[in-house]
Design a protein around this motif. Sequence first.
Motif, PDB file in Angstrom:
ATOM      1  N   ARG A  12      42.973 -49.730  -8.006  1.00  0.00           N
ATOM      2  CA  ARG A  12      43.781 -50.634  -8.995  1.00  0.00           C
ATOM      3  C   ARG A  12      43.683 -51.932  -7.925  1.00  0.00           C
ATOM      4  O   ARG A  12      43.610 -53.364  -8.380  1.00  0.00           O
ATOM      5  CB  ARG A  12      45.208 -50.639  -9.485  1.00  0.00           C
ATOM      6  CG  ARG A  12      45.811 -49.099 -10.432  1.00  0.00           C
ATOM      7  CD  ARG A  12      46.571 -48.967 -10.445  1.00  0.00           C
ATOM      8  NE  ARG A  12      46.833 -47.850 -11.452  1.00  0.00           N
ATOM      9  CZ  ARG A  12      47.847 -47.007 -11.579  1.00  0.00           C
ATOM     10  NH1 ARG A  12      49.398 -47.629 -11.063  1.00  0.00           N
ATOM     11  NH2 ARG A  12      47.735 -46.467 -12.757  1.00  0.00           N
ATOM     12  N   GLN A  14      40.364 -53.353  -7.805  1.00  0.00           N
ATOM     13  CA  GLN A  14      40.017 -53.653  -9.224  1.00  0.00           C
ATOM     14  C   GLN A  14      40.248 -55.311  -9.673  1.00  0.00           C
ATOM     15  O   GLN A  14      39.569 -56.169  -9.892  1.00  0.00           O
ATOM     16  CB  GLN A  14      39.721 -52.716 -10.288  1.00  0.00           C
ATOM     17  CG  GLN A  14      39.191 -53.057 -11.764  1.00  0.00           C
ATOM     18  CD  GLN A  14      38.007 -53.033 -11.598  1.00  0.00           C
ATOM     19  OE1 GLN A  14      37.303 -52.441 -11.049  1.00  0.00           O
ATOM     20  NE2 GLN A  14      37.521 -53.881 -12.279  1.00  0.00           N
ATOM     21  N   GLN A  70      38.456 -57.541  -7.254  1.00  0.00           N
ATOM     22  CA  GLN A  70      37.497 -58.872  -8.541  1.00  0.00           C
ATOM     23  C   GLN A  70      37.027 -58.825  -8.984  1.00  0.00           C
ATOM     24  O   GLN A  70      36.465 -60.017  -9.124  1.00  0.00           O
ATOM     25  CB  GLN A  70      36.376 -56.737  -8.439  1.00  0.00           C
ATOM     26  CG  GLN A  70      36.235 -56.208  -7.449  1.00  0.00           C
ATOM     27  CD  GLN A  70      35.870 -54.795  -7.088  1.00  0.00           C
ATOM     28  OE1 GLN A  70      35.065 -54.627  -8.148  1.00  0.00           O
ATOM     29  NE2 GLN A  70      35.191 -54.437  -6.084  1.00  0.00           N
ATOM     30  N   ASP A  71      37.842 -59.028  -9.739  1.00  0.00           N
ATOM     31  CA  ASP A  71      38.070 -59.819 -11.256  1.00  0.00           C
ATOM     32  C   ASP A  71      38.786 -60.679 -10.587  1.00  0.00           C
ATOM     33  O   ASP A  71      38.281 -62.174 -11.876  1.00  0.00           O
ATOM     34  CB  ASP A  71      39.566 -59.249 -12.161  1.00  0.00           C
ATOM     35  CG  ASP A  71      38.833 -58.213 -12.424  1.00  0.00           C
ATOM     36  OD1 ASP A  71      37.394 -57.347 -12.762  1.00  0.00           O
ATOM     37  OD2 ASP A  71      39.528 -57.288 -13.441  1.00  0.00           O
TER      38      ASP A  71
END
Length: 915
Positions: free
Chosen positions: A672, A675, A678-679
């Motif tokens: 989590r 992710q 990366q966003d």
Amino acid sequence: MSADKNGLVEVYDATQRAYFQGKLIDVDKTSVLVQFDSADGKQPGPVKWFDWTVVREVPPPTTGQTVLEEGQLVEVSYADEGSNEKPAWWEAKILQKKGPYFKVHFLCGSFPDEACEEEKIRPATPSANRGMGPLYTKQTVSLSDTKVHAYFVANEALILSVREKAQLLAIHVDKKSPQLKLIGTAQSIFTGKMLIELHMKHHEEMSRMHSGRELLASKLESEKAKRDTGVRIEFPVEKELIGLVVGKNGKNIAEARRVSGVDVVEVDQHGPKIVVIGPTQESVEKARELLEYVTERMDVRDEQVGWLIGKAGRNFKEMQEKTKITRINVDKGGNGRQPSVIIVGTARSVAAASLYMTTHLDYFEEYQKEEDEEKRLRQEPAARPPSNLVAPAPHKAGAMAKIKKAMKGGSKVVDGKKGPETAQERQLRFEIERMKEEEANRAKEDGRRNELKNRQESEEKYSRINRLKILTQWRKLMRLVKVEDLRKEIEIISQQHEREVDRKDALIQVLDRDLEDSEEQYQMALRAHLLIVDKLIDLHNSRLRGIEFEFERDLQELRDEFGSERYEMDRSHATHKKEMLDILAQMEMDFTEQENDARQEFESTREEIKNRNSEEYNVLRFTLEGLIEELERHFDSAHSNYMSTTEQRTQDFKSLTIRDQQSARTIETQMRKLQRLQDQIAHWKQKLATNGAKCEARNAAMKGERDAIARHFQELKARMNRFREREAARLQELTINSQAAITTLTERKERAEHILKLAELTRKLETEREKVLQFYESSVEEEERAASEAAEVRKSLQSSAAASKDGHPIDEWRYLDNFFKRYNKVLLDVMAIERERNRLATQNGDLRSILKQYLDGISVNEDVINNPNPLLVVNHKTNIVMPSQHRAPVAHTIVEGSHAVMLSQLAQGHQGSTI
């Protein structure tokens, strides 16, 4: 002096009749450099030079005791409404007073009448006291290093304290170079410089103490670490031997640490004991060998004491050299106690000395027997009386053969009885008895011969020993005779040296008198020369002051021009800077709005993805839970069978199951986070690309403005270079003129020195009148004019001051009587002071000698050991040598006749005479 802020002054504007406050930056002989605050108060304002007459210090604040009346001239702190400028002090007049408020009329006429509070009003300064005057100077103080400079830059309160205490006008710290600029009176600058040097001194000492403390702390940490990790041993030491362990100024401990390589050696006074800490067991044992001092007492008999000491302590000295013991003493005992030998040193050296003494005492009995045998042999007579020895017959073998042969045919026995002895038998019997007596005498002679041979060898041995003793005593006597001869020769040489010294002293006295005469002539010439040089220097200084004044005037014009141009440049720069700041503020607002929009969009997207993931997670969890329950039922049935066989595997499986669940949760959390990161990276990349495209146009415009400013700066730099070239040419011309003036002055100085030398050469030919009147001229007209002028001077002096106490005029030859009286009084005072100084020096020397004797009595050092001291006892003996009972004859000084004649000739002034 105002102590509110550093270097605040007020500049008077005569046109506006107001005082504007600014900060004093620099001063020179006629003007002051003042910097005013800007409109916003954040940036430095314009800088301008003003004359001393329009600048004053900030007056002190008014107190409640100041009474203001109507019609009084005052100064009012006032600023026009709507303006950003700081309030100035305007000259005004009080029209009306009503309680704490005053209605004032401004003398400048630019403002209407105003009602002001009493706090904004102060009495006016008289016009006579308006300017400060050029009584203030400046001086630059160089700081010792960059650390002190940083200390002064950071400590502004210290600068203000120095300014207040020294009553300086201002103190400026140069932030680029290590120096301070002091502005004030000469006395205040002197005081401020003294305080700054004192602060520098204490700061350097505190820095040094701080570095020393840090060094000691690091050493303490290292020592503590060594104490905790090193090998530690302790051994006791007698209290009386602590001084030997430590040594002079800790020399023994330092040497032990150097040789053994240990880290810590301490003396514990409570034991007393020695604590040694080192890196290895071998190093601490080595240090123990060097520092473990012990005392051993060996009992001996009375007759063995002299045998142990040896002649003049030779045995003890030899033992001390070989075993390296520190001290050895003999306790003679008494009161029922047995004599003993006390040995002090390291444990190793004391053990070696004890073994040495034991081995040495083993030979005492043998040497005692040898001495007793020697005494016995010396007491026996040197020779014994000779015995009546019979020499053996040469025909001994033949006679014995005949006797045996005759005995074979001896007397016959008749009827068992011996017959009468015949004459032949009687002769044979006598012969046998005689031969037996000869053999006995011969054996006794051989024994006596051997005894005499042994005695001869013993006598030869003792004769060699006695010969060596006699030679030793003979050498001592020869040395004494030689010493006596050398002493006599030294006395003769000393007398000759004294005569030579006396002769040299007489020559030195003569040369000293000549030197004093030459010195007096030199001083007279020097005084005349200095008078002429002073006049020339005054002339040169006046010309230099004129040139310097012209240079300062031109320089002031250039400074004014440069200041105005700089003011315009600063104003333009401030305008451009304000525009750039507005642009930056607008850009930041745009960036903030875009960031907020992106953050809201990101939050909404994240919530949507989160909800979708939670729904999928719930569906998957329900499915997995059903499968898990079915598997658990199968597992429970198999588990009961399995538990009966392997209990240990069951426990391992449980632990692995728990670890697997924990790892799964950790992996889910990390995924989590990955992710989410990366966003964020994708969002910021898109934002950077957008902002870069927007700022390219603005950067191009700013680059064009920077190029224009750079071109303008190059133009100003070129103008400054041309100005420098013009000033360099003027300075070169001034230098050439100065060199020409110096050359001219040097030529005149050489001519004056030549004149003075000629005057000194002709001084011996001057008459008494020429000595009194040094500028006497030989011509008759000049002589008459000089005589008339001298008569007029004499009359004026006699009428004004040349009169005695009874009113009669003083003769010309008595004009200097009062001067000589005063000179003699001063000379007597100098002699009295010199005598008092000699007396005090003698008293100081006596006190120093008494103090040295006292210190020598309470301490032991190398001088005390070497010099005679009755209080120092070593080995039960002092180092005081008793004077001999036979006094040496008194040496009389003999002066040669030629030497006395030479002294008399020197006293009469015959310097060139020889003997």
